[in-house]
Design a protein around this motif. Structure first.
Motif, mmCIF file in Angstrom:
data_model
loop_
_atom_site.group_PDB
_atom_site.id
_atom_site.type_symbol
_atom_site.label_atom_id
_atom_site.label_comp_id
_atom_site.label_asym_id
_atom_site.label_seq_id
_atom_site.Cartn_x
_atom_site.Cartn_y
_atom_site.Cartn_z
ATOM 1 N N UNK A 110 0.802 -1.223 0.000
ATOM 2 C CA UNK A 110 0.000 0.000 0.000
ATOM 3 C C UNK A 110 0.838 1.279 0.000
ATOM 4 N N UNK A 111 2.126 1.170 0.291
ATOM 5 C CA UNK A 111 2.913 2.414 0.341
ATOM 6 C C UNK A 111 4.218 2.369 -0.448
ATOM 7 N N UNK A 112 4.587 1.208 -1.001
ATOM 8 C CA UNK A 112 5.868 1.134 -1.709
ATOM 9 C C UNK A 112 5.718 0.949 -3.209
ATOM 10 N N UNK A 113 4.683 0.291 -3.641
ATOM 11 C CA UNK A 113 4.562 0.141 -5.094
ATOM 12 C C UNK A 113 3.158 -0.207 -5.554
ATOM 13 N N UNK A 114 2.758 -1.465 -5.456
ATOM 14 C CA UNK A 114 1.602 -2.005 -6.161
ATOM 15 C C UNK A 114 0.354 -1.133 -6.122
ATOM 16 N N UNK A 115 -0.126 -0.805 -4.919
ATOM 17 C CA UNK A 115 -1.376 -0.063 -4.794
ATOM 18 C C UNK A 115 -1.182 1.429 -4.536
ATOM 19 N N UNK B 7 0.744 9.274 0.988
ATOM 20 C CA UNK B 7 -0.607 9.031 0.472
ATOM 21 C C UNK B 7 -1.350 10.312 0.105
ATOM 22 N N UNK B 8 -0.647 11.433 0.063
ATOM 23 C CA UNK B 8 -1.295 12.671 -0.359
ATOM 24 C C UNK B 8 -1.695 12.585 -1.829
ATOM 25 N N UNK B 9 -2.624 13.388 -2.212
ATOM 26 C CA UNK B 9 -3.105 13.401 -3.583
ATOM 27 C C UNK B 9 -1.960 13.645 -4.557
ATOM 28 N N UNK B 10 -1.831 12.727 -5.521
ATOM 29 C CA UNK B 10 -0.767 12.878 -6.515
ATOM 30 C C UNK B 10 -1.016 14.097 -7.381
ATOM 31 N N UNK B 11 0.037 14.860 -7.628
ATOM 32 C CA UNK B 11 -0.100 16.066 -8.454
ATOM 33 C C UNK B 11 -0.225 15.681 -9.911
ATOM 34 N N UNK C 250 -6.792 8.673 -5.002
ATOM 35 C CA UNK C 250 -8.033 8.807 -4.239
ATOM 36 C C UNK C 250 -9.002 7.666 -4.399
ATOM 37 N N UNK C 251 -8.666 6.664 -5.241
ATOM 38 C CA UNK C 251 -9.556 5.516 -5.428
ATOM 39 C C UNK C 251 -8.731 4.244 -5.589
ATOM 40 N N UNK D 143 -13.305 0.760 -4.405
ATOM 41 C CA UNK D 143 -14.317 0.367 -5.386
ATOM 42 C C UNK D 143 -14.063 -1.075 -5.803
ATOM 43 N N UNK D 144 -15.088 -1.905 -5.735
ATOM 44 C CA UNK D 144 -14.968 -3.299 -6.149
ATOM 45 C C UNK D 144 -15.137 -3.402 -7.665
ATOM 46 N N UNK D 145 -14.194 -4.073 -8.330
ATOM 47 C CA UNK D 145 -14.237 -4.225 -9.781
ATOM 48 C C UNK D 145 -14.039 -5.701 -10.133
ATOM 49 N N UNK D 146 -14.100 -6.017 -11.417
ATOM 50 C CA UNK D 146 -13.884 -7.385 -11.869
ATOM 51 C C UNK D 146 -12.402 -7.628 -12.140
ATOM 52 N N UNK D 147 -12.022 -8.903 -12.239
ATOM 53 C CA UNK D 147 -10.649 -9.250 -12.590
ATOM 54 C C UNK D 147 -10.277 -8.698 -13.960
#
Length: 279
Positions: A129-134, A273-277, A141-142, A206-210
């Motif tokens: 959650x803080x280094x890469x993937x997500x 985790x601040x909003x990306x510019x 923000x989503x 938000x839940x999405x499909x594979x």
């Protein structure tokens, strides 16, 4: 092992590898941390690169790329264990994935190799959650994932590294297979809410499909083989099989694992985790 063992750490730049190397070095041990970009270089697809890395080491922390669930990984691990033993590196601790049945053959091969081996099966990392993937999605923000309401006892990579170091140093763990998890199972939506609160900004789940996930990763330039691995983890592993927390971190370390709430509070101070510019 010798009284002052020398260690080889694979995955020198990866989440657990760099932490294991740092923790061993901080205790005064001689550590050789390697990857495809180091000198000497280590490449799982090039067995000829292994000898230089295994020279003058007594124990190895193993992380396999891309994943032990990949077909053929058992043969590669068998070859690596044989090479390590030939160099005198008998103590091997390998990171695996909790609930990944496809990885069990590779684990079994290591345990049956004649090495003094330990297997550490781990849940999803906090650091995703803080280094890469997500991270980019949280910054936008989503966080949109095909995760549903399945809880996962996420774990801190620092706790995994502490377990790995302890297992490398204490022979009581030889032959054991541990399942490492955090102490609390949370859904991805609950994790997103915790991070939102810690960072003091709205972040939605938000839940999405594979299919939606794969399309989005492709649009972001993620390679096909890595997309396939992510799809496998969401499709087959995140089905509730790992939802029950284990006590193995406490069993190894004598303390409780870090909580995601504490992790989020600490990381939020960095502002990551601040909003990306926008460009």
């Amino acid at each position: 092992m010798p009284t002052n063992p020398r260690f080889l750490v694979l995955g020198a730049t990866a989440k657990t590898g760099r932490r294991v190397a740092g923790k061993l070095a901080s205790r005064g041990y001689e550590v050789k941390a390697v990857s495809r970009s180091t000198t000497p270089a280590f490449d799982w697809t090039k067995p000829e690169s292994w000898d230089d890395c295994l020279h003058d080491v007594d124990a190895v922390y193993i992380t396999f790329q891309p994943d032990l669930a990949v077909p053929g990984s058992d043969k590669v691990i068998a070859q690596f264990a044989k090479t390590a033993l030939a160099h005198g590196a008998k103590r091997l601790v390998m990171l695996s994935g909790r609930g990944e049945e496809a990885a069990h053959q590779a684990e079994a091969v290591l345990l049956q190799s004649g090495a003094d081996a330990t297997i550490l099966r781990a849940n999803w990392f906090f650091q995703n959650f803080n280094e890469d993937l997500f991270l980019p999605y949280l910054q936008s923000g989503t966080l949109a994932l095909p995760a549903g309401n399945i809880p996962e006892p996420f774990i801190d990579a620092d706790d995994i590294a502490d377990c790995a170091v302890t297992c490398l140093l204490d022979p009581v763990h030889i032959g054991k297979t541990y399942e490492l998890s955090g102490s609390q199972a949370l859904t991805f939506a609950e994790v997103t809410a915790i991070i939102s609160t810690a960072s003091n900004r709205p972040i939605d789940f938000v839940s999405i499909t594979l299919e939606d996930l794969d399309r989005g990763l492709a649009n972001d330039g993620v390679p096909e083989d890595f997309r396939a691995l992510i799809g496998y983890l969401f499709r087959e592993v995140l089905d509730g099989r790992n939802s029950t927390p284990t006590s193995d971190v406490e069993k190894i370390l004598g303390r409780q694992p870090n909580t995601l709430t504490q992790f989020a509070a600490d990381v939020a101070k960095s502002g990551i985790w601040r909003l990306a510019k926008r460009a």
